[in-house]
Scaffold this active site. Sequence first.
Site, short mmCIF file in Angstrom:
data_model
loop_
_atom_site.label_atom_id
_atom_site.label_comp_id
_atom_site.label_asym_id
_atom_site.label_seq_id
_atom_site.Cartn_x
_atom_site.Cartn_y
_atom_site.Cartn_z
CG HIS A 212 91.22 77.61 5.80
ND1 HIS A 212 92.42 77.44 5.18
CD2 HIS A 212 90.57 78.58 5.11
CE1 HIS A 212 92.51 78.27 4.15
NE2 HIS A 212 91.40 78.98 4.08
CG HIS A 255 93.61 72.01 4.22
ND1 HIS A 255 94.95 71.86 4.48
CD2 HIS A 255 93.34 73.33 4.38
CE1 HIS A 255 95.48 73.04 4.78
NE2 HIS A 255 94.52 73.95 4.73
CG ASP A 259 96.01 68.40 5.35
OD1 ASP A 259 96.87 67.54 5.63
OD2 ASP A 259 95.85 68.86 4.20
#
Length: 335
Positions: A212, A255, A259
Site C-alpha cells: 500500500h 501493517h 513495514d
Amino acid sequence: SGDYVNEEYSSDSDKSPLIDAGNTSLDDDLDEEMARDGDEIMPEKDLRGDPHQKYPKERGKTFIAVAMLICAGVSNVIVQSVVHEKVPDQPPLPDFIFSLTPYFPYGLTITEYIMNSSFAAMALLILFHRHRWIVLRRLATIGSLLYFFRCVTIYVTQVPLADPNWKCSPKLHGENATFANVLLRGLSVVTGLELNTGGKQTLCGDYIYSGHTIVLVTSALFISQYSPRRWYFIHYLSWLMALIGLFLLIMSRGHYTIDVIISYVMCTRLFYMYHTMADMPGLRISHLNHHRKEIWWKLFEFMEGRSLRPLPRRYGSPFSLRAFIALLRRKSYLQ
C-alpha cells in the site's frame, strides 16, 4: 554518447561533467507560459523539428517495462499465497505507534480508496504529459523493481498478524496443501488486485514491506516530479493524502510501522537514484558513480540509454484532433 564525452572528459577522468553546458540555444517552440513556470530548459545542439527526436518514445521498451510490472504484481500474489501458509499463530509484535493510536478497523478500506484515487490522478497526469511513453516506462520500471524486491522480503521473514481480528482465508491442510493449489489460489486473488475492497479471499502474511505504501508514495513522487512546477497545491495535496493513507493504514493495523518505514525508504531512494541517473547522463559514465554497482543498473541502462537530458514539464492531448477530423471526413466520404 559523443555529445557528452571527449578526450578531455573521458569516463576515467575526475573532471567528467554532469552535463554538457557548451550550447545554450533554446527550443523555439517552447511556449512562454511553460518558460514562466520555471521548468528546466536543457541545452541541445538542434532543438528544431519533432521534439520526440530529442526525447525518443521507445514504445517497445515501455511495453517491456509494463510487462515486467504485471509479472512483478502476479509474482507478489503467488509469493503471498505461499507465505499465507507460514504465518505464525502468535500475538502481534510490539509496535510503538500501535501503543499511541486507537484501533480503527475501517482505516484500511479508506486507505485503499485514497490509494486508488492517487493512482488515478498519477495515471491522468502521465496520459497528458507530452512525453508520456517515457514517464510510463519509468513508472513501470521503478514499480516492477519495488515489487520484485518485495517478493524477496515477504518470503524470507514472516511475522504474526498485526490485527488479531483480521479474518484470513483458511490454510490448506493434508492432501490439499500442494504447490499447485497454492499457485491456483494466488492466481485467483489476482482478480481482486490484492485489495480489501475487491471482496475476494484474503491472504495474510505479506508485511515487510508495505505494498500500500508503494502505491501511495510512488504516486506522490511522480505527481510532484512531472506535474507543473507551480502546482504547489497539487504537490502538497498528493503528499498529504499519502500521509493520511499511511497513518490510517497503521491505525487499522493493516501493517506494522516498520513495514511502512521500510517501504517509504525503498520507494524514495530508488526513485531519486533512478531520476538522478536519468537527468545527469554524464554522471552515468563516471567511474566515481557507485550506483553503477546497483543490481538494477543494466536494466536502467537499457531503459534510459537514449534519454540524455531531463524531461521538460510539458503537456498535450494524447489524441490528435487533426487525425480525428480526418477520420470523420473519411467516414462521411465513404457514406
